[in-house]
Every structure is written in C-alpha cells, then in structure tokens.
Scaffold this motif. Structure first.
Motif, PDB file in Angstrom:
ATOM      1  N   ARG A 174      -4.913 -11.177  -7.208  1.00  0.00           N
ATOM      2  CA  ARG A 174      -3.870 -10.469  -6.452  1.00  0.00           C
ATOM      3  C   ARG A 174      -3.696  -9.074  -7.033  1.00  0.00           C
ATOM      4  N   ILE A 175      -3.302  -8.152  -6.165  1.00  0.00           N
ATOM      5  CA  ILE A 175      -3.116  -6.751  -6.546  1.00  0.00           C
ATOM      6  C   ILE A 175      -1.836  -6.247  -5.885  1.00  0.00           C
ATOM      7  N   PRO A 176      -1.009  -5.497  -6.610  1.00  0.00           N
ATOM      8  CA  PRO A 176       0.200  -4.926  -5.980  1.00  0.00           C
ATOM      9  C   PRO A 176      -0.167  -4.024  -4.810  1.00  0.00           C
ATOM     10  N   LEU A 177       0.577  -4.156  -3.731  1.00  0.00           N
ATOM     11  CA  LEU A 177       0.307  -3.339  -2.545  1.00  0.00           C
ATOM     12  C   LEU A 177       0.420  -1.858  -2.854  1.00  0.00           C
ATOM     13  N   ALA A 178       1.348  -1.498  -3.735  1.00  0.00           N
ATOM     14  CA  ALA A 178       1.534  -0.083  -4.077  1.00  0.00           C
ATOM     15  C   ALA A 178       0.273   0.498  -4.703  1.00  0.00           C
ATOM     16  N   LYS A 179      -0.466  -0.301  -5.462  1.00  0.00           N
ATOM     17  CA  LYS A 179      -1.689   0.188  -6.090  1.00  0.00           C
ATOM     18  C   LYS A 179      -2.834   0.284  -5.083  1.00  0.00           C
ATOM     19  N   LEU A 180      -2.853  -0.616  -4.103  1.00  0.00           N
ATOM     20  CA  LEU A 180      -3.862  -0.505  -3.056  1.00  0.00           C
ATOM     21  C   LEU A 180      -3.643   0.742  -2.214  1.00  0.00           C
ATOM     22  N   VAL A 181      -2.383   1.060  -1.954  1.00  0.00           N
ATOM     23  CA  VAL A 181      -2.070   2.283  -1.199  1.00  0.00           C
ATOM     24  C   VAL A 181      -2.560   3.506  -1.970  1.00  0.00           C
ATOM     25  N   LEU A 182      -2.518   3.432  -3.297  1.00  0.00           N
ATOM     26  CA  LEU A 182      -2.940   4.543  -4.145  1.00  0.00           C
ATOM     27  C   LEU A 182      -4.412   4.887  -3.930  1.00  0.00           C
ATOM     28  N   ILE A 183      -5.249   3.881  -3.651  1.00  0.00           N
ATOM     29  CA  ILE A 183      -6.681   4.130  -3.453  1.00  0.00           C
ATOM     30  C   ILE A 183      -7.114   3.827  -2.013  1.00  0.00           C
ATOM     31  N   GLN A 184      -6.159   3.787  -1.103  1.00  0.00           N
ATOM     32  CA  GLN A 184      -6.458   3.470   0.300  1.00  0.00           C
ATOM     33  C   GLN A 184      -7.518   4.390   0.916  1.00  0.00           C
ATOM     34  N   PRO A 185      -7.437   5.724   0.769  1.00  0.00           N
ATOM     35  CA  PRO A 185      -8.494   6.571   1.357  1.00  0.00           C
ATOM     36  C   PRO A 185      -9.851   6.330   0.711  1.00  0.00           C
ATOM     37  N   GLU A 186      -9.868   6.126  -0.611  1.00  0.00           N
ATOM     38  CA  GLU A 186     -11.135   5.940  -1.314  1.00  0.00           C
ATOM     39  C   GLU A 186     -11.835   4.637  -0.911  1.00  0.00           C
ATOM     40  N   LEU A 187     -11.060   3.630  -0.493  1.00  0.00           N
ATOM     41  CA  LEU A 187     -11.646   2.367  -0.041  1.00  0.00           C
ATOM     42  C   LEU A 187     -12.050   2.410   1.423  1.00  0.00           C
ATOM     43  N   GLY A 188     -11.650   3.463   2.136  1.00  0.00           N
ATOM     44  CA  GLY A 188     -11.941   3.556   3.561  1.00  0.00           C
ATOM     45  C   GLY A 188     -10.990   2.743   4.416  1.00  0.00           C
ATOM     46  N   LEU A 189      -9.857   2.324   3.846  1.00  0.00           N
ATOM     47  CA  LEU A 189      -8.876   1.533   4.596  1.00  0.00           C
ATOM     48  C   LEU A 189      -8.132   2.416   5.593  1.00  0.00           C
ATOM     49  N   PRO A 190      -7.810   1.882   6.793  1.00  0.00           N
ATOM     50  CA  PRO A 190      -6.994   2.663   7.730  1.00  0.00           C
ATOM     51  C   PRO A 190      -5.607   2.910   7.151  1.00  0.00           C
ATOM     52  N   THR A 239     -10.301   9.020  -9.181  1.00  0.00           N
ATOM     53  CA  THR A 239      -9.715   9.873 -10.197  1.00  0.00           C
ATOM     54  C   THR A 239      -9.398   9.039 -11.435  1.00  0.00           C
ATOM     55  N   SER A 240      -9.274   9.708 -12.554  1.00  0.00           N
ATOM     56  CA  SER A 240      -8.947   9.003 -13.801  1.00  0.00           C
ATOM     57  C   SER A 240      -7.607   8.279 -13.681  1.00  0.00           C
ATOM     58  N   ALA A 241      -6.649   8.906 -12.992  1.00  0.00           N
ATOM     59  CA  ALA A 241      -5.325   8.287 -12.828  1.00  0.00           C
ATOM     60  C   ALA A 241      -5.406   7.029 -11.979  1.00  0.00           C
ATOM     61  N   GLN A 242      -6.251   7.036 -10.958  1.00  0.00           N
ATOM     62  CA  GLN A 242      -6.395   5.853 -10.110  1.00  0.00           C
ATOM     63  C   GLN A 242      -6.998   4.693 -10.891  1.00  0.00           C
ATOM     64  N   LEU A 243      -8.019   4.962 -11.682  1.00  0.00           N
ATOM     65  CA  LEU A 243      -8.596   3.909 -12.512  1.00  0.00           C
ATOM     66  C   LEU A 243      -7.575   3.392 -13.520  1.00  0.00           C
ATOM     67  N   ASP A 244      -6.849   4.306 -14.119  1.00  0.00           N
ATOM     68  CA  ASP A 244      -5.881   3.949 -15.153  1.00  0.00           C
ATOM     69  C   ASP A 244      -4.790   3.035 -14.605  1.00  0.00           C
ATOM     70  N   ALA A 245      -4.514   3.126 -13.294  1.00  0.00           N
ATOM     71  CA  ALA A 245      -3.454   2.316 -12.686  1.00  0.00           C
ATOM     72  C   ALA A 245      -3.810   0.831 -12.640  1.00  0.00           C
ATOM     73  N   PHE A 246      -5.092   0.495 -12.815  1.00  0.00           N
ATOM     74  CA  PHE A 246      -5.525  -0.890 -12.665  1.00  0.00           C
ATOM     75  C   PHE A 246      -5.839  -1.562 -13.997  1.00  0.00           C
ATOM     76  N   HIS A 247      -5.238  -1.074 -15.067  1.00  0.00           N
ATOM     77  CA  HIS A 247      -5.449  -1.664 -16.387  1.00  0.00           C
ATOM     78  C   HIS A 247      -5.135  -3.157 -16.399  1.00  0.00           C
ATOM     79  N   ALA A 248      -3.952  -3.517 -15.913  1.00  0.00           N
ATOM     80  CA  ALA A 248      -3.506  -4.911 -16.002  1.00  0.00           C
ATOM     81  C   ALA A 248      -4.321  -5.828 -15.100  1.00  0.00           C
ATOM     82  N   GLU A 249      -4.675  -5.358 -13.908  1.00  0.00           N
ATOM     83  CA  GLU A 249      -5.367  -6.209 -12.944  1.00  0.00           C
ATOM     84  C   GLU A 249      -6.788  -6.545 -13.383  1.00  0.00           C
ATOM     85  N   TYR A 250      -7.450  -5.625 -14.095  1.00  0.00           N
ATOM     86  CA  TYR A 250      -8.855  -5.834 -14.459  1.00  0.00           C
ATOM     87  C   TYR A 250      -9.095  -5.827 -15.964  1.00  0.00           C
TER      88      TYR A 250
END
Length: 395
Positions: free
Chosen positions: A162-178, A310-321
């Motif tokens: 599971r991943i927080p929705l707020a973090k998915l929104v953070l990388i939404q354009p990079e994933l190609g999500l609408p 971006t480095s900040a986007q990767l850094d946001a996923f410390h706990a999840e991965y």
C-alpha cells in the motif's frame, strides 16, 4: 550538493588506515577514486563526480517544453478550452505568469490570443494544436493498461502493498497517470485496487498479487540479451551477463584500473533478493540487501514514463520501499547505473541505461504524443543512429 564547473567534490570517510589501498565502501564495490596517497602528510585525492553532458542536456531541453505542456493542460482543463489572460495568474501565480506570457508570444503555432477593443483577451490553442490534442483520448486509452500494470508493480514492491495517495499524486505525471486517476481510473479496477484509511491517511491498497508481474525491468532485459550466459568474464566497461548484474555506463572521464574492475565484477555477481520480496525478511546491513536497495531504485525509475524522478520524489518513498538512509550517497556511489543532475528546476535522478546520448530509448505512447505536440514548437530531437540534431517537421 554543490557543483563546480564540470565536476564537484564531496567528502567521505576512509574505512581503512592502510598506507595504499582501494576505497571499498559498504555498498559492495569501490567508488570513483581508486587509490589514496601514502601517509606522507599529503592531502588525499578528491572524490570526483563526472558530469554526463548528454544527460544534463536532457534536462536543459525540458525547460520550455514542460511550460508548453503545462499551459496546454491548463487551457484544456477549462470548461470552454480557453482562459482569460487575466485569470492565468490565478492558475500559476504572479511570478510564473510572466514565464508563460513569454511562451505564448514565442510559439504562435501553439497558442493564440483573441480579444481586444473593449473585449477581454482570451488564450486558447490554435487549430493545428487542437488537431493533435484530439488524439489525446486515444493515447490515454493506450496508456491505461501500461499505467495500471506499473501501479500494481509499485504496490507489490512496497512494504505492506500500500502507498499513501498523497505520495502517488506527487509522482502522478511521471507515472503517466491521468489527472483525476482516483475518480477515472482506480474505480474501474476493483479486483486490483482499493482505497483504505490507515492512521488518518488514505492509502491505495493492492487487492491481488500477480506473480507474473514480479519480474523487474533489469531481469527482463537480461532475458532478452543474446549474450546472456556468454559474457561471464568482466570487461573494461563493467558489464557482464551474470544473473544478478546491472547494465552500467561509466562516465567518459572515468578510467577504472584492473583492481577496481575485479572488485566491481564481484559485486556484479553478488546474488540478492528480488525487489518484489518483502524487505522485512532481510538484514538491511547485509551486502545482498544493500544491492537489493539499488535494484529497488532501478525498478522505481524504470516504471516512470521518462525513466527519471527528482531527488525529492524518491526521498518521499523511504518508508514504503526501505530506501537507504543515505540515499544521495547511494546514488552517487552507483554512478554507472544512475546519474544525478542539477540542471533544470530540481535535482533529478536518471536511469542511465534508458538513454542513448540525450534521447530516451523506449518511448511510451504518452511520450510520443507529447513529442508530436511539441513538434509545433520546432523542438529538437536526437536520432538514435546519428549524433547530429534532427529537427522535427511541423505538422
């Protein structure tokens, strides 16, 4: 991380007091500087990070295209596919407004302004731009199975699926999500996803595990390599076809010696657990777990449309991965796999094997669509077979 000229220096702790030695780090293989001076009062050699000018250029070339695409989306999100110029400030802020005004003036084949003579000025797309935009719906339909699969893989790699929705929104354009993926995409796949509340936050939860998806991009490339199993000896470029090896591209100015290559080859052959196995099963201090962390970063970047975050986007996923605590140092030490650039607005991490010079090798339908739209601006592309720039013709 401060950069100076073509390269910048950073400090790291020496792990041995021997008079002449290789700098061996806890990540399993030597870093850029291979030998230190003997203890004679002289300063040790600096650790150098070499620039990759082609990859720096990728980010430099993205500055104007990113503004063009952002302005296009702002216009299309309006009810009548147009926006009053005076309302542009509300969308982007007073500072950014002037950057967009420059874009509007510079690219008349994409944007047009109508009005005047007591009528408000209205910004909209030109007919040529709209003719390309009409294809966007088909492109998003082509992207849907891709982004759904990548989203499932992201959840499968995470610690608790599971991943927080707020973090998915953070990388939404990079994933190609609408843009409205939570309303337009997720409800269409109840067998794959659900939204659950945990500790006061909404999470996207994986509903079903698919073992066929638990194959990394690295492994897929290894299976398709015709030299797989035939190139077990190490080479000067650091590559081999071991089952646990990574494809590496050392910087042009980096000249590894034989001792470095031997140590690096040992690291390439080191077995490690799959990124799709739960990280709680392993001791994070073990060499195998540390190499697995490199594989997790590799897979995360591989699941993005342009193989970078971006480095900040990767850094946001410390706990999840369970990413390395010293993430930046891990990326720098693995300079044959990742590249850190400070070009552009933010520091960006790029997957080196995904680029040939300044050109992305594998382009998704969304990237190809954006390239076609940006061709109206006369955007420069690079041929994969030639080093000369190729100007895309205006449609």
């Amino acid at each position: 991380m401060a950069m100076c000229g073509k390269k910048f220096a950073y400090s790291s702790q020496l792990l041995s007091s021997a008079s002449s030695r290789i700098f061996s780090f806890s990540w399993g293989f030597p870093f850029l500087v291979q030998k230190s001076f003997k203890s004679s009062g002289r300063r040790p050699k600096k650790k150098i990070y070499y620039r990759e000018h082609d990859l720096d250029r990728v980010m430099e070339l993205q500055k104007k295209p990113s503004l063009i695409l952002q302005l296009k989306n702002i216009i299309l999100n309006q009810k009548n596919r147009c926006i009053l110029l005076r309302d542009l400030e509300k969308e982007v802020g007073i500072v950014e407004k002037w950057n967009f005004m420059s874009i509007i003036e510079r690219y008349p084949l994409i944007f047009k302004v109508t009005g005047g003579s007591r009528r408000p000025y209205v910004l909209q797309l030109t007919d040529k731009a709209l003719s390309i935009v009409e294809q966007q719906k088909d492109v998003m339909e082509m992207m849907e199975p891709i982004v759904v699969t990548n989203l499932r893989k992201l959840l499968m790699m995470s610690m608790d699926c599971r991943i927080p929705l707020a973090k998915l929104v953070l990388i939404q354009p990079e994933l190609g999500l609408p843009k409205n993926f939570m309303e337009d995409l997720i409800p269409n796949y109840p067998d794959f996803f659900s939204v659950q509340e945990f500790k006061g936050h909404d999470y996207l939860q994986l509903e079903s595990w698919d073992s066929s998806l638990a194959v990394t991009h690295r492994e897929s490339n290894l299976f398709m390599d015709p030299m797989n199993g035939k190139r077990l000896h190490f080479t000067k470029d650091g590559n081999c076809s071991c089952p646990f090896s990574f494809r590496v591209k050392f910087p042009a100015g980096f000249r590894p010696n034989m001792r470095y290559l031997e140590e690096f080859h040992k690291w390439q052959k080191l077995a490690f657990p799959s990124p799709y196995l739960n990280a709680r099963q392993f001791n994070p201090a073990s060499p195998a777990a540390r190499k697995r962390a490199v594989a997790v970063l590799h897979e995360l970047l591989s699941l993005t449309v342009e193989k970078r975050l971006t480095s900040a986007q990767l850094d946001a996923f410390h706990a999840e991965y369970q990413l390395p605590c010293r993430l930046l140092l891990c990326l720098v030490r693995n300079h044959g796999i990742f590249y850190l650039t400070n070009k552009g607005i933010r520091s960006t991490v790029m997957l080196k094997e995904a680029y040939d010079g300044s050109c992305l090798i594998e382009k998704s339908p969304l990237v190809r669509f954006n390239d076609k739209f940006l061709s109206l601006a006369g955007r420069i592309e690079h041929s994969l077979n030639k080093k000369m720039p190729l100007t895309v013709e205006v449609v």
